[in-house]
Design an enzyme around this catalytic site. Sequence first.
Site, short mmCIF file in Angstrom:
data_model
loop_
_atom_site.label_atom_id
_atom_site.label_comp_id
_atom_site.label_asym_id
_atom_site.label_seq_id
_atom_site.Cartn_x
_atom_site.Cartn_y
_atom_site.Cartn_z
N ASN A 220 0.88 -1.18 0.00
CA ASN A 220 0.00 0.00 0.00
C ASN A 220 0.91 1.23 0.00
OD1 ASN A 220 -1.78 2.06 0.51
ND2 ASN A 220 -2.63 1.18 2.39
N LYS B 26 3.37 0.76 3.02
CA LYS B 26 3.02 -0.27 4.00
C LYS B 26 3.09 -1.62 3.28
CE LYS B 26 -0.36 2.40 6.59
NZ LYS B 26 -1.74 2.76 6.41
N ARG C 230 -2.75 -2.04 -3.26
CA ARG C 230 -3.95 -1.25 -3.01
C ARG C 230 -3.94 -0.05 -3.96
NH1 ARG C 230 -5.31 3.16 1.52
NH2 ARG C 230 -7.51 3.32 1.06
N HIS D 282 -13.06 3.16 0.53
CA HIS D 282 -13.00 2.16 1.62
C HIS D 282 -13.71 0.86 1.22
CE1 HIS D 282 -12.95 5.76 4.63
NE2 HIS D 282 -11.71 5.36 4.44
N ASN E 271 -9.96 7.86 10.69
CA ASN E 271 -9.67 9.27 10.45
C ASN E 271 -10.45 9.73 9.23
OD1 ASN E 271 -8.43 11.60 11.19
ND2 ASN E 271 -6.59 11.21 9.99
N ARG F 42 -11.85 16.53 7.24
CA ARG F 42 -12.72 16.76 6.07
C ARG F 42 -14.13 17.12 6.54
NH1 ARG F 42 -11.39 11.11 3.35
NH2 ARG F 42 -9.25 11.13 4.07
N LEU G 228 -9.96 11.74 17.24
CA LEU G 228 -11.18 11.66 18.04
C LEU G 228 -10.92 11.43 19.53
CD1 LEU G 228 -14.15 11.85 16.88
CD2 LEU G 228 -14.36 9.60 17.84
N VAL H 195 -11.99 4.26 15.05
CA VAL H 195 -13.04 4.73 15.96
C VAL H 195 -14.10 3.64 16.16
CG1 VAL H 195 -14.79 6.49 16.35
CG2 VAL H 195 -12.67 7.10 15.16
N GLY H 196 -14.51 3.03 15.07
CA GLY H 196 -15.58 2.03 15.14
C GLY H 196 -15.20 0.84 16.00
N GLU H 197 -13.92 0.44 15.96
CA GLU H 197 -13.49 -0.74 16.71
C GLU H 197 -13.19 -0.42 18.18
OE1 GLU H 197 -10.15 -2.44 14.51
OE2 GLU H 197 -11.29 -2.20 12.66
N GLU I 245 -8.28 -5.12 5.43
CA GLU I 245 -8.20 -4.86 4.00
C GLU I 245 -7.05 -5.63 3.35
OE1 GLU I 245 -8.51 -0.79 5.58
OE2 GLU I 245 -9.16 -0.24 3.57
P1 AMP Z 1 -7.92 4.73 11.48
O1 AMP Z 1 -7.95 5.83 10.42
O2 AMP Z 1 -8.83 3.59 11.15
O3 AMP Z 1 -6.53 4.31 11.82
O4 AMP Z 1 -8.54 5.39 12.81
C1 AMP Z 1 -7.94 6.49 13.43
C2 AMP Z 1 -8.93 7.10 14.39
O5 AMP Z 1 -9.29 6.14 15.39
C3 AMP Z 1 -8.37 8.32 15.13
O6 AMP Z 1 -9.26 9.41 15.02
C4 AMP Z 1 -8.32 7.84 16.57
O7 AMP Z 1 -8.58 8.87 17.48
C5 AMP Z 1 -9.44 6.83 16.62
N1 AMP Z 1 -9.32 5.98 17.79
C6 AMP Z 1 -8.36 5.10 18.11
N2 AMP Z 1 -8.58 4.57 19.33
C7 AMP Z 1 -9.71 5.14 19.79
C8 AMP Z 1 -10.48 5.03 21.02
N3 AMP Z 1 -10.09 4.22 22.00
N4 AMP Z 1 -11.60 5.79 21.15
C9 AMP Z 1 -11.99 6.61 20.16
N5 AMP Z 1 -11.33 6.76 19.00
C10 AMP Z 1 -10.21 6.05 18.82
#
Ligand code: AMP
Length: 397
Positions: free
Chosen positions: A7, A14, A91, A180, A211, A241, A284, A332-334, A384
């Site tokens: 990627n 990556k 990717r 995505h 993000n 964004r 977040l 964030v979702g996880e 992914e």
């Molecule tokens: P990603 O782009 O999938 O790597 O996600 C990054 C985002 O996940 C960032 O905004 C982080 O703040 C958020 N994130 C990671 N851990 C947590 C958490 N425990 N609670 C809320 N947001 C999180």
Amino acid sequence: MKVLVVNAGSSSIKYQVFDMTDESVLAKGLVDRVGIPGTTLKHEPAGKDDVLIKKDLPNHTEGMKLVLEVLINEEYGCMKSMDEVGAVGHRVVHGGEDFAASVVINDKVKKVIRDCFDVAPLHNPPNLMGIEACQELMPNVPHVAVFDTAFHQTMTAGNFMYALPYDVYEKYKVRRYGFHGTSHFYVSHRAADMLGKPYADCKIVTLHLGNGASMAAIKDGRVIDTSMGFTPLEGLVMGTRSGDIDPAIVFFLMEKLNMDASEANNYFNKKSGLLGLSGVSNDLRDILEAADAGNERAQLALDVYYNKIKGYIGNYIAKLNGCDCLVFTAGVGENGIDVRENICKDLDALGIKMDAAKNKVRGKEVDVAADDSKVRIFIIPTNEELVIARDTYGLAK
Ligand code: AMP
């Protein structure tokens, strides 16, 4: 067969190496600051200590050369020779309307990737650089492109067209593409497994909240709608964004802030979203912390963020005419326990009821819906790279 997944971003590469006999990851890593002084390579071989290498690398070819050296290093590598790699999966963010599935890369495919530079200027040029660097170093194996847009190509025109003069679609292919896709594909298939139903019979709403963030509505095994559009700017509130706004705001602010088109593009992509609204951060976690400490603008940013997502859930359940499950994935979702709870709050009219105790979990594949919820609420860590490895293996075989 071993498959290398790559990627390539504008200043990063990556990589992961999969052994496809059992889909295990033999090693993964990241080359950061390619072409910028201070390049580093972090290599994580399975079952061995991580390795950090600092060496300035002027371009992606030199970056990939170092990756290949590391992969066959006697001490911390994961294979004896690069001949063990049977195929490379790349990717690629934008495949336009030409690709609804992954493909073996040839000159025609590279032309399409190049033709999409205009619509994905931050992503497709480095993706192609990564492909060309790998082809130069590994000319005798198939290289496969796996597109972020491909899964969404099942949308019908009724959902992918904008209400603009039709000729801009014909001339410039202005339409919704969605991104995505590889993540929405992976988690929606896992969700069908968790529901114990054939994929084609499921109605699924996927929430990829990182993000960058996007949602998708999936029915009859096809994407019905997705929140990112012509570019990844549309849809949900993201780190930097804006997501959906009245397009007239763009012309208004270009005049007021004396911005040209490229400055405006930067403004809505890099200075808006959670960062612009809160003035705190694009991350977040920082916003949640600031809101907890009483920062009102951080709380406002969260309110706007949650409301936008709730709106899309309603929109998509209407379009699906029902819903078997919501799926939370990405950073964030996880991991965002409070975030998930706030999104699912007061949605019982739509059959969505969360079990707050079950929801206190991070990064695990689990159902956090209350027993009497009509809609299941799954947390599914996305993967992914595994989708790219599987597609690559399938085409290489
Ligand atoms: P990603 O782009 O999938 O790597 O996600 C990054 C985002 O996940 C960032 O905004 C982080 O703040 C958020 N994130 C990671 N851990 C947590 C958490 N425990 N609670 C809320 N947001 C999180």
